[in-house]
Design a protein around this motif. Sequence first.
Motif, PDB file in Angstrom:
ATOM      1  N   PHE A  66       0.842  -1.186   0.000  1.00  0.00           N
ATOM      2  CA  PHE A  66       0.000   0.000   0.000  1.00  0.00           C
ATOM      3  C   PHE A  66       0.882   1.243   0.000  1.00  0.00           C
ATOM      4  CE2 PHE A  66      -2.565  -3.291   2.014  1.00  0.00           C
ATOM      5  CZ  PHE A  66      -3.721  -3.214   1.250  1.00  0.00           C
ATOM      6  N   LEU A  67       0.476   2.236  -0.761  1.00  0.00           N
ATOM      7  CA  LEU A  67       1.245   3.465  -0.880  1.00  0.00           C
ATOM      8  C   LEU A  67       0.351   4.666  -0.610  1.00  0.00           C
ATOM      9  CD1 LEU A  67       3.860   4.960  -1.722  1.00  0.00           C
ATOM     10  CD2 LEU A  67       2.987   4.895  -4.069  1.00  0.00           C
ATOM     11  N   PRO A  68       0.549   5.348   0.529  1.00  0.00           N
ATOM     12  CA  PRO A  68      -0.187   6.584   0.772  1.00  0.00           C
ATOM     13  C   PRO A  68       0.344   7.681  -0.149  1.00  0.00           C
ATOM     14  CG  PRO A  68       0.794   5.709   2.807  1.00  0.00           C
ATOM     15  CD  PRO A  68       1.385   4.963   1.654  1.00  0.00           C
ATOM     16  N   THR A  69      -0.548   8.353  -0.864  1.00  0.00           N
ATOM     17  CA  THR A  69      -0.122   9.420  -1.769  1.00  0.00           C
ATOM     18  C   THR A  69      -0.892  10.700  -1.479  1.00  0.00           C
ATOM     19  OG1 THR A  69      -1.715   8.876  -3.501  1.00  0.00           O
ATOM     20  CG2 THR A  69       0.416   7.785  -3.617  1.00  0.00           C
ATOM     21  N   THR A  70      -0.178  11.801  -1.578  1.00  0.00           N
ATOM     22  CA  THR A  70      -0.772  13.115  -1.383  1.00  0.00           C
ATOM     23  C   THR A  70       0.115  14.139  -2.083  1.00  0.00           C
ATOM     24  OG1 THR A  70      -1.741  14.597   0.261  1.00  0.00           O
ATOM     25  CG2 THR A  70       0.359  13.563   0.837  1.00  0.00           C
ATOM     26  N   CYS A  71      -0.232  15.399  -1.986  1.00  0.00           N
ATOM     27  CA  CYS A  71       0.546  16.454  -2.633  1.00  0.00           C
ATOM     28  C   CYS A  71       2.006  16.369  -2.201  1.00  0.00           C
ATOM     29  CB  CYS A  71      -0.032  17.823  -2.272  1.00  0.00           C
ATOM     30  SG  CYS A  71       0.918  19.207  -2.967  1.00  0.00           S
ATOM     31  N   GLN A  72       2.903  16.455  -3.153  1.00  0.00           N
ATOM     32  CA  GLN A  72       4.336  16.363  -2.883  1.00  0.00           C
ATOM     33  C   GLN A  72       4.969  17.718  -2.578  1.00  0.00           C
ATOM     34  OE1 GLN A  72       6.011  13.220  -2.797  1.00  0.00           O
ATOM     35  NE2 GLN A  72       3.824  12.801  -2.635  1.00  0.00           N
ATOM     36  N   GLN A  73       4.173  18.782  -2.582  1.00  0.00           N
ATOM     37  CA  GLN A  73       4.683  20.127  -2.280  1.00  0.00           C
ATOM     38  C   GLN A  73       5.926  20.416  -3.135  1.00  0.00           C
ATOM     39  OE1 GLN A  73       2.612  21.873  -0.441  1.00  0.00           O
ATOM     40  NE2 GLN A  73       1.461  20.134   0.339  1.00  0.00           N
ATOM     41  N   CYS A  74       5.817  20.213  -4.426  1.00  0.00           N
ATOM     42  CA  CYS A  74       6.933  20.330  -5.368  1.00  0.00           C
ATOM     43  C   CYS A  74       7.696  21.650  -5.238  1.00  0.00           C
ATOM     44  CB  CYS A  74       6.430  20.206  -6.801  1.00  0.00           C
ATOM     45  SG  CYS A  74       5.632  18.650  -7.182  1.00  0.00           S
ATOM     46  N   VAL A  75       8.986  21.611  -5.529  1.00  0.00           N
ATOM     47  CA  VAL A  75       9.824  22.809  -5.527  1.00  0.00           C
ATOM     48  C   VAL A  75       9.339  23.775  -6.609  1.00  0.00           C
ATOM     49  CG1 VAL A  75      12.147  23.690  -5.964  1.00  0.00           C
ATOM     50  CG2 VAL A  75      11.841  21.606  -4.645  1.00  0.00           C
ATOM     51  N   ASP A  76       9.107  23.251  -7.779  1.00  0.00           N
ATOM     52  CA  ASP A  76       8.630  24.040  -8.915  1.00  0.00           C
ATOM     53  C   ASP A  76       7.316  23.407  -9.375  1.00  0.00           C
ATOM     54  OD1 ASP A  76       8.480  25.843 -11.006  1.00  0.00           O
ATOM     55  OD2 ASP A  76       9.873  24.731 -12.284  1.00  0.00           O
ATOM     56  N   PRO A  77       6.206  23.687  -8.689  1.00  0.00           N
ATOM     57  CA  PRO A  77       4.956  22.972  -8.920  1.00  0.00           C
ATOM     58  C   PRO A  77       4.360  23.192 -10.318  1.00  0.00           C
ATOM     59  CG  PRO A  77       4.849  24.300  -6.917  1.00  0.00           C
ATOM     60  CD  PRO A  77       6.083  24.689  -7.637  1.00  0.00           C
ATOM     61  N   PRO A  78       4.162  22.112 -11.072  1.00  0.00           N
ATOM     62  CA  PRO A  78       3.540  22.243 -12.386  1.00  0.00           C
ATOM     63  C   PRO A  78       2.139  22.831 -12.285  1.00  0.00           C
ATOM     64  CG  PRO A  78       4.391  20.013 -12.073  1.00  0.00           C
ATOM     65  CD  PRO A  78       4.539  20.734 -10.779  1.00  0.00           C
ATOM     66  N   CYS A  79       1.433  22.515 -11.210  1.00  0.00           N
ATOM     67  CA  CYS A  79       0.077  23.036 -11.034  1.00  0.00           C
ATOM     68  C   CYS A  79       0.082  24.558 -10.943  1.00  0.00           C
ATOM     69  CB  CYS A  79      -0.584  22.436  -9.794  1.00  0.00           C
ATOM     70  SG  CYS A  79       0.296  22.734  -8.237  1.00  0.00           S
ATOM     71  N   MET A  80       1.064  25.112 -10.262  1.00  0.00           N
ATOM     72  CA  MET A  80       1.181  26.558 -10.118  1.00  0.00           C
ATOM     73  C   MET A  80       1.514  27.214 -11.456  1.00  0.00           C
ATOM     74  SD  MET A  80       3.635  28.857  -7.572  1.00  0.00           S
ATOM     75  CE  MET A  80       3.613  27.612  -6.326  1.00  0.00           C
ATOM     76  N   ALA A  81       2.379  26.559 -12.206  1.00  0.00           N
ATOM     77  CA  ALA A  81       2.812  27.117 -13.491  1.00  0.00           C
ATOM     78  C   ALA A  81       1.670  27.222 -14.501  1.00  0.00           C
ATOM     79  CB  ALA A  81       3.944  26.266 -14.069  1.00  0.00           C
ATOM     80  N   VAL A  82       0.714  26.297 -14.454  1.00  0.00           N
ATOM     81  CA  VAL A  82      -0.349  26.298 -15.466  1.00  0.00           C
ATOM     82  C   VAL A  82      -1.606  27.048 -15.049  1.00  0.00           C
ATOM     83  CG1 VAL A  82       0.444  24.125 -16.471  1.00  0.00           C
ATOM     84  CG2 VAL A  82      -1.391  24.101 -14.759  1.00  0.00           C
ATOM     85  N   CYS A  83      -1.691  27.459 -13.802  1.00  0.00           N
ATOM     86  CA  CYS A  83      -2.915  28.116 -13.325  1.00  0.00           C
ATOM     87  C   CYS A  83      -3.091  29.482 -13.986  1.00  0.00           C
ATOM     88  CB  CYS A  83      -2.887  28.268 -11.808  1.00  0.00           C
ATOM     89  SG  CYS A  83      -4.388  29.028 -11.159  1.00  0.00           S
TER      90      CYS A  83
END
Length: 160
Positions: free
Chosen positions: A50-67
């Motif tokens: 089992f692998l718990p997954t959640t936001c990785q709090q990226c250094v350079d977040p792709p989500c931020m770049a495309v918003c």
Amino acid sequence: MKPKILLTEPARCTGCRDCEVACSLRHTGVKKTARTRIQIIGDDYEGSFFLPTTCQQCVDPPCMAVCPKKAIYRDKELERVMIDDALCVGCKMCVLACPFGNIQVGAAGCAEKCDLCGGDPVCVQFCPRGALRFVEAEDREVEKRQKLAQALAGSYRESE
């Protein structure tokens, strides 16, 4: 304040999904694991991983770049990636950009992701096996995990 990270230890995760239920209750008020901001990947067969997954709090977040509305920003206090509901228009560009699949659009039409519960993640509190921990991280450790996340994101994009 030293940066903290949500550390997952898959070897300790039994797939009980208590973290999902706690997260759903905290953020939506209902026990609905489809509306959680942490997901357990894996199946319920004996010997499963089992692998718990959640936001990785990226250094350079792709989500931020495309918003297109700049609704996604980095919180200065906890250094977490956040979404401003007042600016979000629900375009789903961030959902598409997240290489880990950890952003969804909620019932109100705004993007949702882990917000670390304001610095006291409820998923950690309800994990009976200690598979989730919110720990202070040395700069090296944070950088190492963020670089790994970025490398995984890059290899994921290349495979598409």
